[in-house]
Scaffold this motif. Structure first.
Motif, mmCIF file in Angstrom:
data_model
loop_
_atom_site.group_PDB
_atom_site.id
_atom_site.type_symbol
_atom_site.label_atom_id
_atom_site.label_comp_id
_atom_site.label_asym_id
_atom_site.label_seq_id
_atom_site.Cartn_x
_atom_site.Cartn_y
_atom_site.Cartn_z
ATOM 1 N N HIS A 585 -46.088 -38.078 -39.040
ATOM 2 C CA HIS A 585 -45.233 -38.855 -40.299
ATOM 3 C C HIS A 585 -43.908 -39.437 -40.562
ATOM 4 N N ASN A 586 -44.063 -39.516 -39.758
ATOM 5 C CA ASN A 586 -42.480 -40.651 -39.420
ATOM 6 C C ASN A 586 -42.769 -42.171 -38.785
ATOM 7 N N ASN A 587 -42.399 -42.889 -38.500
ATOM 8 C CA ASN A 587 -42.322 -43.950 -37.991
ATOM 9 C C ASN A 587 -43.823 -44.382 -36.111
ATOM 10 N N GLN A 588 -44.737 -44.451 -36.952
ATOM 11 C CA GLN A 588 -46.397 -44.163 -35.635
ATOM 12 C C GLN A 588 -46.097 -44.975 -34.479
ATOM 13 N N ASN A 589 -44.747 -46.407 -34.710
ATOM 14 C CA ASN A 589 -44.761 -47.494 -33.522
ATOM 15 C C ASN A 589 -43.348 -46.692 -32.620
ATOM 16 N N MET A 590 -43.126 -45.865 -32.729
ATOM 17 C CA MET A 590 -41.869 -45.336 -32.626
ATOM 18 C C MET A 590 -41.974 -43.797 -31.470
ATOM 19 N N LEU A 591 -41.206 -44.051 -30.323
ATOM 20 C CA LEU A 591 -41.638 -42.758 -29.450
ATOM 21 C C LEU A 591 -40.849 -42.581 -29.170
ATOM 22 N N ILE A 592 -40.490 -41.022 -28.454
ATOM 23 C CA ILE A 592 -39.356 -40.588 -27.658
ATOM 24 C C ILE A 592 -39.503 -39.792 -26.542
ATOM 25 N N LEU A 593 -38.847 -40.916 -25.365
ATOM 26 C CA LEU A 593 -38.884 -40.363 -24.312
ATOM 27 C C LEU A 593 -37.770 -39.095 -24.132
ATOM 28 N N GLN A 594 -38.831 -38.233 -23.140
ATOM 29 C CA GLN A 594 -37.860 -36.556 -22.577
ATOM 30 C C GLN A 594 -38.126 -36.813 -21.568
ATOM 31 N N GLU A 595 -36.605 -36.165 -20.172
ATOM 32 C CA GLU A 595 -36.888 -35.740 -19.533
ATOM 33 C C GLU A 595 -36.041 -34.364 -19.814
ATOM 34 N N CYS A 596 -36.615 -32.990 -18.822
ATOM 35 C CA CYS A 596 -36.250 -32.109 -18.984
ATOM 36 C C CYS A 596 -35.698 -31.695 -17.346
ATOM 37 N N CYS A 597 -34.560 -30.852 -17.045
ATOM 38 C CA CYS A 597 -34.358 -30.536 -15.764
ATOM 39 C C CYS A 597 -33.688 -29.019 -15.451
ATOM 40 N N ILE A 598 -34.037 -28.635 -14.660
ATOM 41 C CA ILE A 598 -33.516 -27.108 -14.774
ATOM 42 C C ILE A 598 -33.189 -26.787 -13.305
ATOM 43 N N GLY A 602 -27.419 -25.445 -14.382
ATOM 44 C CA GLY A 602 -27.370 -25.797 -15.113
ATOM 45 C C GLY A 602 -28.305 -26.663 -15.994
ATOM 46 N N SER A 603 -28.911 -27.566 -17.206
ATOM 47 C CA SER A 603 -30.433 -28.149 -17.038
ATOM 48 C C SER A 603 -29.619 -28.697 -18.171
ATOM 49 N N LEU A 604 -30.643 -30.370 -18.295
ATOM 50 C CA LEU A 604 -30.185 -31.509 -18.497
ATOM 51 C C LEU A 604 -31.345 -30.984 -20.299
ATOM 52 N N VAL A 605 -31.431 -32.490 -20.907
ATOM 53 C CA VAL A 605 -32.542 -32.086 -22.083
ATOM 54 C C VAL A 605 -32.290 -33.031 -22.566
ATOM 55 N N VAL A 606 -32.768 -34.762 -22.132
ATOM 56 C CA VAL A 606 -32.121 -35.908 -22.687
ATOM 57 C C VAL A 606 -32.955 -36.935 -23.018
ATOM 58 N N TYR A 607 -33.007 -37.867 -24.322
ATOM 59 C CA TYR A 607 -33.919 -38.561 -24.665
ATOM 60 C C TYR A 607 -33.678 -39.696 -25.460
ATOM 61 N N GLY A 608 -34.278 -40.211 -25.556
ATOM 62 C CA GLY A 608 -33.976 -41.627 -25.989
ATOM 63 C C GLY A 608 -35.743 -42.172 -26.673
ATOM 64 N N PRO A 609 -35.082 -43.409 -28.053
ATOM 65 C CA PRO A 609 -36.274 -43.514 -28.667
ATOM 66 C C PRO A 609 -36.851 -44.882 -28.313
ATOM 67 N N VAL A 610 -38.482 -45.025 -27.765
ATOM 68 C CA VAL A 610 -38.831 -45.847 -27.172
ATOM 69 C C VAL A 610 -40.483 -46.606 -27.824
ATOM 70 N N ASP A 611 -39.852 -47.958 -28.023
ATOM 71 C CA ASP A 611 -41.083 -48.409 -28.956
ATOM 72 C C ASP A 611 -43.129 -48.127 -28.548
ATOM 73 N N PHE A 612 -44.167 -47.987 -29.030
ATOM 74 C CA PHE A 612 -45.032 -47.921 -28.574
ATOM 75 C C PHE A 612 -45.797 -48.865 -27.617
ATOM 76 N N GLN A 613 -45.549 -49.806 -27.733
ATOM 77 C CA GLN A 613 -45.844 -51.075 -26.320
ATOM 78 C C GLN A 613 -45.358 -50.725 -25.956
ATOM 79 N N SER A 614 -43.439 -50.332 -25.815
ATOM 80 C CA SER A 614 -43.098 -50.625 -24.462
ATOM 81 C C SER A 614 -43.698 -49.353 -23.595
#
Length: 716
Positions: A585-598, A602-614
């Motif tokens: 229900h949001n901008n369908q052209n914008m996705l979220i790239l996420q990496e989780c590591c543990i 400890g652990s990390l959850v890191v994410y960033g917006p990336v467009d569909f074409q990229s």
């Protein structure tokens, strides 16, 4: 009488005149002495004091003569290498000049195949400039390849057989790095830090130091003594090491000071404390490849992005023997971090020395080395001194390695440690051996996952990523994680500023200009805060990485559900993965790239917006270095309390706990660092405006309150 290294002797009374006094009969070593010294030099060009004493007894020479002979021999070998390299470079330069002349002559007589006439020539001045540029590039390439050949192969470039042009990557690991002998496969060309400006940064902050032969000899002695001490720390158990209440191996200080006596500064100064721990485990990489990575500064940072925020090799005091890292001695600088703006980095100059102690076993030692100007440079709240620390790497038959890691620190606290991190740091977990080893195991697992040719479990729009696409996606995600860690403790000197504070948490912000490839070419505002929750770190990590619970904390998704549309595993633990998410229900052209590591630290959850074409471009296997990322996320760790593993809160034990519990009430929990980055301006002169500060402060505040609300709901 016998004088000095040369063993000069003369005799006579005082009646000799001045001319007779100047006549000296120099003592020359016998053929056997020279042969014995040369044989020892081939095995070890930097003998320790024990070896020099043994040679002194065997050959009937003074210890000082032995010491000076080895110093002179090393200087002689260095001069020979330099003369040989200069001759080769001059020869190659002459060849390049002849080739350029030949090309220019050939261009004068070339005939166009279409019309039979001379080709349309460009401007002669531009032709000449182009040739000059090509000539410079060829010289640079020649210098680089010649340096690689001399350092790692042990021969000048002219003696190497002709090969096809190749690219030297920052992580050039072959299949044989993970398997046994005889295995072959594609190169793991993981260039995880493209566009690194380490060279220019080193010239700016660490100008070329003039290190005398006497200083180098002193450094060699310090490193040799540290190596001897570390080997005993690695190979000795009780009473030198003992088990702590939580099962960790910690140093018995009484036994340590009895075996290795030194000034008890921590007894005289109550602000000085010792952090010493040991841990061992199996790593998915063979020993030789692991040694090469640990001795290379860039690869060292790539192995430990969550710990090492900056590392620079100041000088190579002694190169390795026979194209290997054995005997390599380096003077280095590094900054070590905990992923929170509340904890200052540990800054040290140190020596790193590699030695092979037996077939298939190597020891790498680090020991602090004080430089005259470092006191002025290290204006920190704590002074860190690294006592002999490092690792023992032992090859295993299956291509893996057994690694035993020792961390031994002497710390002087010049200012109080932030209350949230006091237990974690004082317990030794923040910079202890367990954190180093668990991080190394996780990163090596990540490298090994590139060898798996299976596809992701979910696809994007019917496009199943190829092995090349999986590889590109992992490179992009790793760059995102590295940028996230670098934003917490930036290496370019930015300082955090407290922009808002309360009894619950305080928000700190910093401005920095993005210059690295793959980041927006603009001024970026980073803001971070750290909170404490009385819930286990594992439970919090599961909450953040689950796409079904994301609307409960992600204020940018507007509480819309999120769907995982691509998934790549990058480790044995199911939590180690890369995901591509789409907010419905949001901008369908914008996705979220996420990496989780543990891992256990400890652990990390890191994410960033990336467009569909990229994302589609990366999934096809294209180079991801041009894709811009501005990561945000969470760094999660236990709070360091002894009962942290026993009193995990939340649904793990079905307990009801209020999240307003004060950290001083004796309960254990977890520390969460929340980081957001937003674009401020494309102008390099942009300042931290009140509007930007308000925006990012509200963003962090809303996220904290939503997290606490969700956790209260879960644990009630």
């Amino acid at each position: 009488m016998d004088f000095g290294a040369g063993g000069d002797d003369f005799s006579g009374g005082d009646h000799r005149d001045d001319s007779d006094r100047r006549k000296k009969r120099y003592h020359r070593h016998t053929a056997y002495q020279i042969q014995r010294l040369e044989g020892t030099f081939k095995e070890c060009p930097h003998p320790d004091e024990k070896t020099r004493t043994q040679l002194s007894r065997e050959l009937g020479l003074a210890p000082s003569q032995i010491k000076f002979w080895f110093q002179n021999r090393r200087t002689q070998m260095k001069a020979q290498y330099e003369r040989s390299d200069n001759c080769v470079l001059r020869s190659e330069n002459d060849k390049i000049r002849c080739v350029n002349v030949t090309i220019r002559e050939a261009l004068k007589n070339v005939i166009c195949p279409s019309c039979g006439g001379p080709p349309v020539s460009e401007d002669p001045y531009l032709d000449e400039q182009k040739l000059r540029m090509e000539n410079i590039q060829l010289k640079d390439e020649l210098d680089r390849v010649s340096t690689v050949a001399a350092k790692y192969i042990g021969r000048p470039i002219s003696q190497l057989p002709p090969v096809q042009p190749f690219h030297v990557s920052s992580l050039d690991l072959s299949m044989s790095s993970y398997g046994g002998p005889g295995m072959a496969g594609p190169s793991l060309d993981l260039d995880l830090l493209p566009g690194s400006s380490t060279g220019s940064l080193q010239k700016l902050l660490f100008p070329k130091m003039s290190i005398s032969d006497m200083d180098k000899s002193l450094m060699a002695d310090v490193a040799g003594n540290a190596m001897d001490e570390l080997i005993r720390l690695l190979q000795t158990n009780e009473p030198l090491w003992m088990k702590s209440a939580d099962g960790r191996e910690v140093l018995n200080l009484e036994s340590y000071e009895r075996i290795f006596p030194r000034p008890n500064t921590h007894l005289k100064n109550p602000n000085i404390r010792i952090e010493a721990s040991r841990d061992s485990g199996v790593v998915i990489m063979n020993g030789l490849a692991l040694v090469d990575m640990l001795m290379d500064t860039s690869k060292w940072m790539e192995l430990f992005p969550t710990i090492v925020s900056r590392a620079i090799t100041i000088d190579v005091i002694s190169p390795g023997m026979l194209g290997s890292q054995i005997g390599t001695l380096q003077l280095m600088y590094e900054e070590l971090q905990v992923l929170s703006p509340l904890v200052p980095t540990r800054q040290i100059y140190f020596l790193r020395f590699c030695q092979q102690i037996e077939q298939g076993a190597w020891v790498i030692v680090d020991v602090s080395y004080d430089l005259p100007h470092q006191e002025k440079q290290f204006a920190s709240s704590s002074k860190a001194h690294r006592l002999p620390s490092g690792c023992l790497i032992q090859d295993m038959p299956n291509g893996y390695s057994k690694v035993t890691w020792v961390e031994n620190w002497e710390i002087e606290d010049r200012a109080p440690i932030h209350r949230l991190y006091r237990d974690l740091i004082h317990s030794g977990l923040a910079f202890g051996a367990e954190r180093w080893l668990s991080t190394l195991q996780r990163i090596c697992e990540r490298f090994a996952c590139l060898m798996v040719t299976g596809n992701s479990t979910r696809d994007i729009g019917g496009v199943i990523p190829s092995p090349e696409g999986k590889r590109s996606m992992m490179k992009l995600a790793q760059r995102m994680v590295n940028n996230f860690c670098a934003s917490i403790n930036p290496s370019n000197g930015e300082q955090w500023t407290t922009v808002s504070g309360s009894n619950e948490f305080e928000v700190r912000a910093a401005l920095h200009k993005s210059t690295d490839p793959g980041q927006p070419n603009a001024v970026v505002l980073s803001a971070a805060t750290t909170i404490w929750l009385p819930i286990s770190a594992q439970h919090i990590f599961n909450f953040f990485r689950d796409e079904r619970t994301r609307p409960q904390w992600d204020v940018l998704s507007n509480q819309n559900p999120v769907q995982e549309i691509a998934h790549i595993a990058n480790g044995a633990h199911p939590g180690n993965c890369i995901s591509v998410l789409r907010a419905l229900h949001n901008n369908q052209n914008m996705l979220i790239l996420q990496e989780c590591c543990i891992d256990s630290s400890g652990s990390l959850v890191v994410y960033g917006p990336v467009d569909f074409q990229s994302i589609n471009i990366v999934m096809s296997g294209a180079d991801p270095s041009c894709i811009e990322l501005l990561p945000s996320g969470f760094a999660i760790s236990p709070d360091g309390r002894p009962n942290d593993q026993l009193q995990a809160r939340g649904s793990d034990h079905g307990a009801s706990t209020s999240l307003n519990t004060n950290i001083g009430d004796g309960s254990s929990g977890s520390l969460i660092t929340i980081v957001f980055q937003i674009l401020v301006s494309s102008l390099t002169s942009a300042k931290m405006s009140q509007e930007s500060v308000t925006t990012v402060t509200n963003l962090i505040s809303s996220t904290v309150h939503q997290i606490k609300a969700a956790m209260n709901y879960i644990t009630s």
